[in-house]
Enzyme design. Structure first.
Site, PDB file in Angstrom:
ATOM      1  N   ASP A  25      18.375 -13.584  11.725  1.00 57.55           N
ATOM      2  CA  ASP A  25      18.905 -13.015  10.488  1.00 57.55           C
ATOM      3  C   ASP A  25      19.874 -11.864  10.753  1.00 57.55           C
ATOM      4  O   ASP A  25      19.672 -11.082  11.692  1.00 57.55           O
ATOM      5  CB  ASP A  25      17.747 -12.460   9.628  1.00 57.55           C
ATOM      6  CG  ASP A  25      17.154 -13.525   8.727  1.00 57.55           C
ATOM      7  OD1 ASP A  25      17.763 -14.609   8.622  1.00 57.55           O
ATOM      8  OD2 ASP A  25      16.090 -13.272   8.127  1.00 57.55           O
TER       9      ASP A  25
ATOM     10  N   PRO B  39      12.784  -9.347  13.679  1.00 56.58           N
ATOM     11  CA  PRO B  39      11.903 -10.226  12.908  1.00 56.58           C
ATOM     12  C   PRO B  39      10.662  -9.445  12.486  1.00 56.58           C
ATOM     13  O   PRO B  39      10.122  -8.674  13.280  1.00 56.58           O
ATOM     14  CB  PRO B  39      11.556 -11.337  13.897  1.00 56.58           C
ATOM     15  CG  PRO B  39      12.709 -11.364  14.849  1.00 56.58           C
ATOM     16  CD  PRO B  39      13.171  -9.943  14.966  1.00 56.58           C
TER      17      PRO B  39
ATOM     18  N   ASP C 154      56.645 -17.071 -21.778  1.00 55.52           N
ATOM     19  CA  ASP C 154      57.815 -17.064 -20.898  1.00 55.52           C
ATOM     20  C   ASP C 154      59.004 -17.707 -21.608  1.00 55.52           C
ATOM     21  O   ASP C 154      59.724 -18.515 -21.044  1.00 55.52           O
ATOM     22  CB  ASP C 154      57.501 -17.780 -19.580  1.00 55.52           C
ATOM     23  CG  ASP C 154      58.526 -17.443 -18.495  1.00 55.52           C
ATOM     24  OD1 ASP C 154      59.253 -16.441 -18.660  1.00 55.52           O
ATOM     25  OD2 ASP C 154      58.609 -18.184 -17.501  1.00 55.52           O
TER      26      ASP C 154
END
Ligand SMILES: *[C@@H]1O[C@H](CO)[C@@H](O)[C@H](O)[C@H]1NC(C)=O
Ligand SMILES: *[C@@H]1O[C@H](CO)[C@@H](O)[C@H](O)[C@H]1NC(C)=O
Ligand SMILES: *[C@@H]1O[C@H](CO)[C@@H](O)[C@H](O)[C@H]1NC(C)=O
Ligand SMILES: *[C@@H]1O[C@H](CO)[C@@H](O)[C@H](O)[C@H]1NC(C)=O
Ligand SMILES: *[C@@H]1O[C@H](CO)[C@@H](O)[C@H](O)[C@H]1NC(C)=O
Length: 660
Positions: free
Chosen positions: A137, A169, A480
């Site tokens: 991890d 861990p 536009d």
């Protein structure tokens, strides 16, 4: 001195700087985390990846997370244990039993109590759960892989006193999960809950909104996304504002697009209820929207990464999403090609509004897009089934334009007849306008429009805009409008084109115009209304302003940039007031008019039109007329112009007879 470009550039730089830092928090919305979730080592200025800010009405509230079932976490008990949720509430929310199992990737709704925590300076909405570190991890792996993006490495690092390198861990970590409570504005709009939706790959905002019955505008606003390019990324949370509790029937994924030819025609579904049919169509439309937008996003990214490929048009584009896009690495190029093969088939399977062309058809229609068929830029002329058509090659997102044009049917709006997707480009096939762009008739020497033609064109454009503003649902703003986006057919009747920047503005209540805020300032120099440039306000009055500018060009026969430059002014309004407020207004106005008209116009009408332009380009949007009023004024002007023309012809015949 040509100050105009300098001034606009400065204004734009300022807007860009401001929009990035300030706007976000003032409105009580939450900024979307985007790609920042992967930048674990960095503790930048933006706090958005640490959590959603506590800007809601309440310090705590009922909220919902979502989670996609994975082999390790695919049952009610294992998911509620991982996320610290109440298992009985979780089973009820998903209509499964308390020991129920979910299919892999099934979206699971997770009810939680969200609350504001942290010290005075850094307060975030979050829901804490705990987690025991496993072999392999890292903060990023925990946040992204295990919690699927419900937390971020930055938030984990912030709230656990263990440096990344010391993670072992067995360490117990607090995992702050990203949730939020509705802001005041959201509460006023009836929002009761915010759901932290986990974006999966290929998802687009519109589709997520469809699933929860929420408009994409609402989601775009809640997450302060760019409304033009709402780009979202997998393994991030997107807040979905909900008026009701989410229900389990919203959790099924839209079915993936078929890899073989499209589903059988509708006749074979006769056994199903009509309602299932509707859902099927919604699903397929969704899948198309999804694929096309993903494709476009990918195409867009890769184009931008090529760098040398600068935009050639004169539009100014300022957007933080482009910045985000540019730092991303190109990926999934293969996917793009595979999916594009299916795209055409899928579209053709359902589309009734337009035809889907094979690339080969367009190639043969245009002699392989030969320069001799080029009308202008990336627009080509071609014969398709014996009829002339205009084929426009587009690099970027066309979904808005397709969506809008499929709903619109008006003689003053260009008709889209078909589409094609090939090699990363879209090709849109439009009705052919024989007389080309209005801008050419203004700028090119030797091309000339009579006074009456000009008024007719103005009326056509106004009528098309009035339709967009008042008769489409929801109302749309073109955003536009300019002479380069107006096309003239063989009878010099005008058609509005290029809807790539168009957007909808919901009209609420009965009074006045609805304004929408945007941080994404896009448009063309000289045509953009001050409130849009300064504050990003979008309303139908933007088009009214641009229409005034367009009429000014038609009256003077000059490009708006030249009008600015020659008048040496900062505000267009000053040009007209200088011309009109003088005592001898006729004299000044005739100097101002297009010399190529050679005085062949009724002076009273020219004054009338100049006065109308003056109201269109007022600084305060509320004092500009709406398109409906303009249409009625111009109809009168056209009637008078036609009478004037007839009388001139009579005079001409009289003199001609006299001379003979
Ligand atoms: C949230 O709060 C309610 C009451 O305040 C409680 O019944 C419920 O169990 C809480 N849910 C969680 C997941 O803590
Ligand atoms: C969550 O954990 C953080 C860090 O320990 C703590 O400051 C905060 O008060 C907790 N929040 C809640 C709602 O329990
Ligand atoms: C995040 O997690 C997913 C699921 O495990 C994984 O496929 C993806 O590659 C991860 N993202 C990154 C940037 O590593
Ligand atoms: C939020 O509400 C405030 C006051 O009610 C209002 O001034 C503001 O414009 C609203 N913002 C948005 C984006 O609706
Ligand atoms: C989903 O469920 C809710 C309530 O459970 C219900 O009101 C709604 O009609 C359902 N929607 C569909 C599409 O079945």
């Amino acid at each position: 001195m040509n100050l105009f470009p300098m001034i606009t550039t400065t204004i734009f730089t300022l807007i860009m700087l401001c929009s990035m830092s300030v706007v976000v928090h003032v409105q009580g919305k939450q900024p979307y985390v985007g790609l920042a979730t992967t930048a674990c080592g960095q503790t930048g200025n933006s706090n958005s990846m640490r959590g959603y800010t506590c800007n809601g009405v309440n310090p705590s509230c009922q909220a919902y997370l979502t989670f996609r079932a994975q082999p390790l976490y695919n049952t009610v008990p294992s998911i509620s244990a991982l996320l610290g949720s109440d298992s009985s509430q979780l089973s009820v929310a998903n209509s499964v039993s308390e020991d129920g199992t979910f299919e892999t990737n099934k979206l699971v709704i997770v009810p939680i109590n969200c609350s504001c925590s942290g010290n005075n300076n850094n307060q975030y909405y979050q829901f804490n759960t705990s987690y025991e570190v496993e072999r392999g991890d890292s903060y990023f792996v925990i946040a992204n892989n295990t919690f699927e993006g419900l937390s971020t490495c930055q938030a984990l690092q912030d709230q656990n006193n263990i440096p990344e390198g010391d993670l072992m861990p067995g360490n117990e970590l607090i995992v702050p999960l990203r949730c939020a409570c509705p802001s005041k504005n959201q509460t006023e709009q009836g929002v009761k809950y915010l759901l932290s939706y986990l974006v999966a790959s290929n998802h687009i905002v519109w589709l997520i909104g469809e699933r929860f019955g929420v408009s994409s505008e609402t989601i775009v606003e809640a997450n302060t996304l760019s409304s033009q390019q709402p780009i979202i990324h997998p393994f991030t949370t997107l807040l979905v504002p909900l008026q009701d509790e989410p229900s389990s029937n919203q959790t099924s994924e839209p079915s993936p697009p078929p890899s073989t030819p499209p589903p059988p025609p509708l006749s074979s579904s006769s056994g199903r209820s009509s309602k299932t049919w509707v859902y099927a169509v919604v699903g397929v439309v969704g899948a198309i929207a999804l694929i096309s937008s993903v494709l476009c996003a990918i195409v867009f990214r890769t184009r931008y990464l090529k760098g040398g490929n600068k935009r050639k048009d004169d539009s100014l584009i300022v957007s933080d999403s482009f910045v985000a896009v540019a730092i991303e690495k190109p990926q999934e190029k293969k996917l793009e090609e595979e999916e594009s093969e299916n795209l055409a088939e899928i579209i053709s399977g359902i589309s009734e509004s337009f035809k889907v062309y094979r690339y080969e058809e367009l190639q043969s229609a245009t002699n392989g897009f030969s320069p001799s068929c080029c009308i202008k830029g990336s627009v080509y002329r071609g014969f398709i089934n014996g009829d002339l058509a205009a084929i426009k090659k587009i690099d970027g997102d066309v979904s808005k334009e397709i969506e809008l044009l499929s709903k619109v049917n008006h003689s003053n709006v260009i008709r889209l007849s078909g589409v094609c997707f090939n090699g990363g480009y879209w090709y849109l096939v439009y009705e052919y306008a024989a007389n080309g762009y209005l801008s050419d008739w203004i700028n090119i020497k030797g091309k000339f429009l009579s006074w009456t033609q000009r008024i007719q064109i103005a009326l056509d454009v106004a009528t098309g805009l009035d339709y967009l503003h008042s008769f489409t649902s929801p109302p749309h703003v073109h955003k536009d409008l300019k002479s380069g986006n107006i096309l003239l057919d063989s009878d010099f009747r005008a058609k509005i084109s290029n809807f790539r920047l168009a957007r909808s503005v919901e009209r609420e209540g009965s009074e006045g115009d609805q304004y929408v805020m945007t941080r994404h300032i896009v448009g063309t120099r000289g045509y953009m209304a001050p409130e849009y440039l300064e504050n990003g306000l979008v309303s139908t009055k933007l088009d009214v302003y641009a229409f005034g500018v367009l009429m000014l060009e038609m009256l003077t026969g000059k490009d708006v940039a030249d009008v600015y430059a020659e008048g040496n002014i900062a505000n267009l309004f000053d040009v007209l007031s200088a011309v009109l407020d003088e005592e001898g207004e006729h004299l000044r106005l005739s100097e101002f008019m297009d010399p190529s008209l050679k005085g062949n116009y009724p002076m009273e009408l020219a004054v009338f039109v100049a006065r109308m332009i003056e109201t269109c380009i007022k600084k305060d949007p509320a004092s500009r007329p709406d398109m409906h009023e303009i249409v009625s004024s111009l109809s009168k002007a056209l009637d008078s112009s036609l009478r004037w023309e007839t009388s001139m012809e009579r005079k001409f015949r009289f003199y001609k007879g006299f001379l003979n």
